[in-house]
Design an enzyme around this catalytic site. Structure first.
Site, PDB file in Angstrom:
ATOM      1  N   LYS A  62      -1.414  13.016  -4.619  1.00 37.51           N
ATOM      2  CA  LYS A  62      -0.424  12.437  -3.712  1.00 37.51           C
ATOM      3  C   LYS A  62       0.968  12.960  -4.036  1.00 37.51           C
ATOM      4  CE  LYS A  62       1.658   8.485  -4.160  1.00 37.51           C
ATOM      5  NZ  LYS A  62       2.025   7.057  -4.287  1.00 37.51           N
ATOM      6  N   ASP A 116      -0.916   7.586   0.742  1.00 37.99           N
ATOM      7  CA  ASP A 116      -0.476   6.426  -0.025  1.00 37.99           C
ATOM      8  C   ASP A 116      -1.130   5.185   0.572  1.00 37.99           C
ATOM      9  OD1 ASP A 116       0.886   5.931   2.316  1.00 37.99           O
ATOM     10  OD2 ASP A 116       2.869   5.828   1.397  1.00 37.99           O
TER      11      ASP A 116
END
Length: 302
Positions: A173, A191
């Site tokens: 991420k 996320d």
């Protein structure tokens, strides 16, 4: 001796039998009513399953609609270079981008380069980043990744995913955030907001972020990955909230298979809107020039 007349005992008159038989037979109206009630009581057919092609078309239309709603979508972390974005993204775990943006000015004033940060006194750094939470673990990660940048990459943030994920505290991420926004390399940032929305929209039912990333990457061309991530996260923070989505104020409601999970009354839904959509400051102290909302306040300013 019985007084009954022979030949008549136990016999019913033809007229009586006919009346009783007619009364027992249901009328046509009653039959139709019974059939209607039976049909209503029968379980309804399940809605036709959406084909993969139809889902892809709907997903791409959602992306186009979000592009019109959020033409100014952007990373909501303040940064001036790849190193600042990398550090800010690591700090953003388990806290808001606003709190990170309120904390990083003092952090980067004290440690502007990887070399400076690698040489920091841990206790002093902990005190600076304390407002972001989990400050001891985050300090350890920042010291480790700064030392790695200094020792292995000449003090520069690498522009390849395989190098970034080797740095302490950096996962896919974080790496995709840095690649997409500091280097222009397309990446999908999964996320909590992104994962929640793509599952609500039935793009996938996967929970694992890596699997979600792979599925969504197969729906959209690479050129859309970075901006798609921003648009979805913007929508999740402003309208499609986790606990009470503002369904009645959602511009893509007709495309959402989960419409109705939240408030559907338009007036009540509008009161749930956040950030610029609700007339409040955003998360960045230094937002892009085209951002229509108000800048966030500095730490201690409210």
């Amino acid at each position: 001796m019985s007084s009954s007349t022979p030949g008549t005992t136990g016999k019913k008159s033809p007229g009586t039998t006919g009346k009783k038989a007619k009364a027992a037979a249901p009328s046509k109206a009653a039959s139709r009513k019974a059939a209607t009630e039976a049909k209503a009581a029968a379980p309804s057919k399940a809605p036709k399953a959406e084909s993969h092609l139809a889902m892809v078309r709907r997903a791409r239309r959602i992306n186009r609609e979000l592009a019109e709603v959020y033409p100014y979508a952007h990373p909501e972390l303040d940064f001036r270079n790849p190193f600042e974005l990398l550090v800010a993204t690591v700090l953003s775990a388990q806290t808001t981008d606003l709190r990170v943006n309120q904390t990083t000015p003092a952090l980067f004033a004290a440690y502007p380069t990887p070399e400076d940060m690698a040489a920091a006194v841990p206790e002093e750094m902990e005190e600076i980043i304390r407002p972001t939470g989990f400050f001891r673990a985050k300090t350890k990660s920042l010291l480790g990744l700064s030392a790695a940048l200094r020792d292995e990459f000449g003090g520069e943030v690498p522009g390849r995913l395989e190098d970034l994920v080797k740095l302490p505290g950096v996962g896919r991420k974080t790496a995709n955030v840095v690649l997409g926004n500091a280097f222009g390399v397309p990446g999908i940032t999964v996320d909590t907001h992104f994962g929640r929305l793509v599952r609500r929209w039935k793009w996938t039912d996967e929970e694992d972020p890596v699997k979600v990333e792979a599925v969504v990457a197969g729906i959209f061309p690479k050129s859309e990955w970075t901006m798609l991530s921003h648009r979805v996260v913007f929508h999740g923070r402003r309208i499609c909230h986790a606990r009470k989505p503002a369904c009645g104020a959602c511009p893509i409601a007709p495309l959402c298979p989960s419409y109705g999970e939240g408030e559907t009354d338009p007036e009540k839904a509008r009161k749930l809107l956040k950030y610029e959509m609700g007339g409040y400051p955003g998360q960045r102290l230094s937002p892009p020039a085209d951002y229509p909302g108000k800048p966030a306040p500095a730490l201690g300013d409210g």
